[in-house]
Design a protein around this motif. Structure first.
Motif: not given
Length: 590
Positions: A218-232
DNA sequence: GCCGTTTTCGGCCCGACTGTTTTCAGTCG
């Protein structure tokens, strides 16, 4: 009224029932939502089904709902629906389209903030939230900020209102799974949901990961560079919005329970609900964590490493993801008699391709030479390739000129045939069926071809009767064997034209004509539900790419996925035949 | 309101996460 409008109306009635919060309506509203889902997914128009009295065949729509829908189609509204709708302020309903706003919250916002205009309610709400300090019970500061963001994103068209085409979704999912696999804690990463079921459009992207260290994943996923934001973000799941505005949902589970997770998040919802209903009768309870025995009081869940084990534990045959729509596949899986679906490797040739040969068409010309397309066909392992450029434009040429152009194309084909021997060439042409039902090339020109493929490219707005007669007239010519992209739909820009499908299916069956399953992603035409109907009528089909460029020939897989979603087996698809058999069919009469 | 190898009556899938409370309602898939 379109199916989408009818579905929206049913969802609004269900929302009204939810807001009224009466126990009496609890299961009714579920039935309304289910009916709405069924109608949204139907390729047949409800208005037609009502007029033709065929609504009774639809599973999930019973006698009472049938009565309501009949009233809706004949009178334009339903008294029973109105009694619910009029109890709720009209401004509630547009808000339901915004992600994170459901019936209860929409009602609360509308009544407490005195939002009265349905046309502007979204803008009005955003304005109130941003300009005033509001105190609403259970809407704290965080909730209000989240609401503002949801309204802004909705305004930009992000979230569930925009669906993407399957090949595009494949690409995004691939980027995400590749990124996830970069850390060693990820044992397996798979895209699930509608993407794995190979639905032709995908809303959000679901990814499942097998790992014994979910926090790290999860910690790695929410660091995805091409994200605009984390929803939950929770201990085992998380969602984010990519910079392109696509929602990606992640679930993580230990390796030993990965089969249950795959099954659960592949869906569809209706497939899973049906499966769980079946399980309850066997005193079992299903979830993404496995199977619990209800007769024993223990809380122990049986875990499944693979999906096969999971389905087998239920006494079912493993169901291919493309079939999981609750259209009768669970009943067949119980009897272990699921169809053996067609596969990409079964395809022996592509019939609908447009080369760059200068045929002077009124529609688009291809970009790749016949030679290069043949080389590609060779690489794909095809036995044959059909060239089917659009007919030379009728308005710019005389019949004699058209014949002359086709004769030259014929000579050109004969010439290249002598160079490339491994792939057989089939001389076809995509011929317009004109508004009056006649073909855009005459018999003399047709005689140059192995066969004709016909299609509709003009006057889409005809009545159902006229369109059906027009298509039948076009298909009637003995040289014509295939109807291309039979519904004419184009994702995002054009609805299907109206056709009486039973009549068309019967005609094709009687006269030995084939319907095309067009693999071009915007088309995906026939749609899966009509493929299923065609098969029931004994109609044969061909899967084509409609390539206008050599790389398009790789899209055949998407046509095959769609055919599988329509339960097509190898025997239903004619271009799984070897060259000799296929050519025999092409030359054959009725 | 739907549906039937427990049933024409009496059932109706299961769980995660968020925000706001402090045991839960709402939303989502």
């Amino acid at each position: 009224m379109t199916n989408a409008e009818i579905a929206k109306l049913l969802r609004n009635v269900a929302a009204a029932m939810t807001i009224l919060n009466d126990r009496e309506y609890h299961f009714q509203l579920v039935a309304y939502e289910k009916a709405a889902d069924i109608i949204s997914a139907s390729a047949e128009q409800v208005t037609d089904l009502v007029r033709e009295g065929k609504l009774a065949d639809v599973k999930g729509i019973g006698e009472i709902m049938r009565g309501h829908l009949t009233e809706l189609v004949t009178k334009g509204k339903v008294k029973h629906f109105e009694t619910f709708l009029k109890k709720i302020p009209a401004a509630v309903f547009p808000l339901l389209d915004v992600p994170s706003i459901g019936p209860k919250r929409a009602y609360k916002l509308v009544t407490e903030l005195h939002l009265s205009k349905p046309e502007t309610v979204i803008a009005d709400l955003k304005k109130k939230l941003t300009s005033e300090k509001l105190t609403i019970e259970r809407f704290g500061e965080t909730s209000q900020q989240a609401l503002i963001r949801a309204l802004e994103e909705f305004g930009k068209g992000a979230g569930k209102t925009t669906r993407m085409l399957l090949p595009f979704a494949d690409k995004i999912a691939m980027q995400l799974t590749d990124y996830l696999k970069k850390i060693p804690e990820v044992h397996q990463a798979e895209a699930l949901g509608s993407l794995r079921r190979r639905v032709f459009t995908v809303g959000d992207i679901d990814i499942a990961v097998a790992s014994n260290e979910p926090e790290k994943v999860i910690a790695h996923f929410v660091q995805y560079p091409y994200k605009s934001r984390v929803i939950e973000q929770g201990p085992n799941t998380a969602s984010l919005l990519t910079s392109g505005g696509q929602q990606v949902d992640l679930m993580v589970q230990p390796i030993e329970g990965f089969g249950s997770l795959l099954q659960h998040f592949t869906g569809s919802k209706h497939h899973n609900v049906h499966l769980r209903d079946l399980a309850l009768r066997k005193k079992l309870s299903l979830s993404e964590y496995g199977i619990k025995r209800l007769d024993k009081k223990s809380e122990v869940r049986e875990k499944y490493k693979t999906e096969e084990e999971f389905y087998n534990a239920m006494g079912l045959e493993w169901v291919p993801p493309e079939m999981r729509e609750d259209r009768g596949e669970i009943e067949l899986a119980e009897k272990h008699s699921l169809p053996h679906l067609v596969e990409l490797k079964d395809i022996k040739g592509d019939l609908h391709t447009h080369s760059s040969y200068p045929i002077e068409p009124s529609h688009d010309l291809g970009l790749t030479s016949m030679e290069d397309m043949l080389k590609k066909a060779e690489q794909l392992g095809y036995e044959y390739l059909g060239f089917s450029e659009h007919n030379p434009s009728v308005s710019q040429h005389t019949e004699r000129q058209i014949f002359s152009i086709l004769q030259k194309r014929d000579e050109h084909i004969e010439h290249i045939k002598s160079n490339i021997k491994s792939v057989r060439v089939i001389k076809l042409l995509e011929i317009d069926i004109l508004a009056n039902g006649s073909l855009s090339v005459d018999d003399k020109s047709l005689s140059l071809l192995d066969a004709g493929i016909v299609s509709i490219h003009s006057s889409f707005g005809m009545s159902k009767e006229k369109m059906t007669q027009r298509i039948l007239a076009g298909l009637s010519h003995p040289k014509v064997k295939i109807l291309a992209h039979p519904t004419g739909r184009l994702f995002g820009s054009r609805e299907s034209y109206d056709v009486d499908w039973d009549t068309l299916f019967d005609f094709c069956k009687t006269h030995n004509k084939a319907l095309e399953i067009n693999a071009w992603p915007e088309r995906t035409d026939l749609p899966d539900t009509l493929i299923q109907e065609a098969i029931k009528h004994g109609v044969k089909m061909v899967i084509d790419t409609d390539s206008h460029e050599v790389s398009h020939m790789d899209l055949m897989q998407y046509g095959v996925y769609n055919a599988r979603r329509g339960w097509a087996e190898k025997k239903d698809i004619l271009n799984t035949l070897g060259y000799n058999e296929f050519a025999k069919w092409l030359k054959g009469g009725e």
